[in-house]
Design a protein around this motif. Sequence first.
Motif, PDB file in Angstrom:
ATOM      1  N   CYS A  79      -5.479  -6.999  -5.935  1.00 60.57           N
ATOM      2  CA  CYS A  79      -5.616  -5.598  -5.534  1.00 60.57           C
ATOM      3  C   CYS A  79      -6.610  -5.437  -4.389  1.00 60.57           C
ATOM      4  O   CYS A  79      -7.749  -5.909  -4.473  1.00 60.57           O
ATOM      5  CB  CYS A  79      -6.050  -4.763  -6.737  1.00 60.57           C
ATOM      6  N   LEU A 256       7.971  -5.978  -5.723  1.00 61.51           N
ATOM      7  CA  LEU A 256       6.835  -5.713  -4.827  1.00 61.51           C
ATOM      8  C   LEU A 256       6.277  -7.036  -4.332  1.00 61.51           C
ATOM      9  O   LEU A 256       5.798  -7.860  -5.126  1.00 61.51           O
ATOM     10  CB  LEU A 256       5.756  -4.919  -5.573  1.00 61.51           C
ATOM     11  N   ARG A 259       0.950  -8.739  -0.965  1.00 60.51           N
ATOM     12  CA  ARG A 259       0.346  -8.684   0.368  1.00 60.51           C
ATOM     13  C   ARG A 259      -1.106  -9.136   0.241  1.00 60.51           C
ATOM     14  O   ARG A 259      -1.799  -8.717  -0.682  1.00 60.51           O
ATOM     15  CB  ARG A 259       0.429  -7.264   0.949  1.00 60.51           C
ATOM     16  N   GLU A 270       1.620 -15.480   2.297  1.00 65.11           N
ATOM     17  CA  GLU A 270       2.648 -14.535   1.833  1.00 65.11           C
ATOM     18  C   GLU A 270       4.009 -15.219   1.928  1.00 65.11           C
ATOM     19  O   GLU A 270       4.222 -16.057   2.807  1.00 65.11           O
ATOM     20  CB  GLU A 270       2.643 -13.271   2.703  1.00 65.11           C
ATOM     21  N   TYR A 296      11.094  -0.809  -1.104  1.00 67.56           N
ATOM     22  CA  TYR A 296       9.952   0.086  -0.882  1.00 67.56           C
ATOM     23  C   TYR A 296       9.310  -0.266   0.455  1.00 67.56           C
ATOM     24  O   TYR A 296       8.519  -1.194   0.551  1.00 67.56           O
ATOM     25  CB  TYR A 296       8.979  -0.042  -2.053  1.00 67.56           C
ATOM     26  N   MET A 299       5.618  -1.152   1.480  1.00 68.58           N
ATOM     27  CA  MET A 299       5.127  -2.448   1.014  1.00 68.58           C
ATOM     28  C   MET A 299       5.678  -3.604   1.850  1.00 68.58           C
ATOM     29  O   MET A 299       4.962  -4.527   2.208  1.00 68.58           O
ATOM     30  CB  MET A 299       5.517  -2.591  -0.467  1.00 68.58           C
ATOM     31  N   TYR A 327      -0.760  -0.184   0.125  1.00 67.42           N
ATOM     32  CA  TYR A 327      -0.249  -1.329   0.885  1.00 67.42           C
ATOM     33  C   TYR A 327      -0.910  -1.488   2.229  1.00 67.42           C
ATOM     34  O   TYR A 327      -1.110  -2.608   2.691  1.00 67.42           O
ATOM     35  CB  TYR A 327       1.273  -1.230   1.010  1.00 67.42           C
ATOM     36  N   SER A 328      -1.281  -0.374   2.888  1.00 64.26           N
ATOM     37  CA  SER A 328      -1.959  -0.541   4.175  1.00 64.26           C
ATOM     38  C   SER A 328      -3.309  -1.218   3.934  1.00 64.26           C
ATOM     39  O   SER A 328      -3.731  -2.068   4.726  1.00 64.26           O
ATOM     40  CB  SER A 328      -2.094   0.783   4.915  1.00 64.26           C
ATOM     41  N   ALA A 330      -3.829  -3.497   1.915  1.00 65.36           N
ATOM     42  CA  ALA A 330      -3.562  -4.918   1.624  1.00 65.36           C
ATOM     43  C   ALA A 330      -2.906  -5.634   2.811  1.00 65.36           C
ATOM     44  O   ALA A 330      -2.445  -6.760   2.685  1.00 65.36           O
ATOM     45  CB  ALA A 330      -2.688  -5.039   0.380  1.00 65.36           C
ATOM     46  N   ALA A 332      -0.227  -4.459   4.845  1.00 65.48           N
ATOM     47  CA  ALA A 332       1.202  -4.255   5.137  1.00 65.48           C
ATOM     48  C   ALA A 332       1.374  -3.700   6.555  1.00 65.48           C
ATOM     49  O   ALA A 332       0.441  -3.135   7.125  1.00 65.48           O
ATOM     50  CB  ALA A 332       1.810  -3.302   4.116  1.00 65.48           C
TER      51      ALA A 332
END
Length: 368
Positions: A79, A256, A259, A270, A296, A299, A327-328, A330, A332
Amino acid sequence: MSGISVQITSSLAKIEEKIRTFQRISIEDALVLYNNAPLGWLGSLANFIRTKKSGNNVYFNRNIHIEPTNICLYQCRFCSFKKEPGDSLSWNFSQDDILEMVRSHISDNITEIHITGGVYPDRDLLWYAELIEKIKNIVPHVHLKGFTAIELNYMILRSGLTIEDGLQKLKEAGLGSIPGGGAEIFDKEIRTNLCPEKGPAGLWLNIHEKAHKAGLFSNATMLYGHIETYVHRVAHMNELRNLQEKTQGFNAFIPLKFRKQYNFLSHLPEVTLAEDLKNYAIARIFLDNIPHLKAYWPMMGKEAARLALHFGADDLDGTIHDTTRIYSLAGAEEKSPEMSVDEISELIIQEGFKPVERTSDYKAVSTQ
Ligand code: V47
């Protein structure tokens, strides 16, 4: 051809026969697909199934996300969203802040609000039930999809209620459905390594089962591309397929992709786009009883989501209006995720499909 490749070809042919005659594939079949199937072949079979389920439709909705706080009691290793109180990147919105956000999106004609955030230490179910009621007072027609099973478990137990009573209270307040987050990977060892505080798979599955019984439909996710193996992915999907046999309560499955930026697993690479597409295709084939497969795009990025439509996906989530940070934060591609209805429809048309604006339970709102 060597003996081994003859064997592989014949087992792929047997699996293809099952798929084309709508028979369920086994765990072993799915592993053969992960290990040996050519990507183009998988794509055409996944497309065969998605066409049977959804025709040429690709669904989307007009939605926003509300992430009330990123302060979280738990520390999941994947996370990048969680922050400590006092961190300059942390936030914790009041109910009034959230209601203001809702008002600011009324003119976007949204039909759904997705609410999820950190497991905040001091908040119990009453705070969330009150929030839901207040949102519904402002936008009674908007569907509220809220709280992962992990958030629900914490807020309900903190209020001293049973899961059944807690879900009922939220439903009475106006909750419409439950998002798929928090499932991660069900395997005990991997789950304990990744997110020990989230509790065992049974906790997530039990809350979704009870939600379905209470008349709240839900989604299911799988976080992939970190330390898990294909065996863990298939076992995860098998749990979902089994629960769906009992309840029929899942609307969509959402793979999902892990990331890696700014979290404890940043040292991992990744997975590739080819791996994403393979995973989509196998999910579409294996989860024969879950109606929709969601790509999604905040993501995986818009370009990958576009390709996923050819590998079984029939849903692009929604317009988002730059309202999610999970996600941003992490790493993305989409730093400010937002697509207009025209943009999302055009993307779908360019890929040869028909855009269908949907309600949260996949009824057509209008076709473009
Ligand atoms: O449970 C967190 C994932 C989930 C990362 O139901 C990460 O319609 C990849 O579940 N890399 C929350 N994934 C979001 C979610 C969701 C999103 C969109 C639609 C729906 C739906 C549900 O996000 C978490 C976790 O699996 N996540 N961090 C990360 N670094």
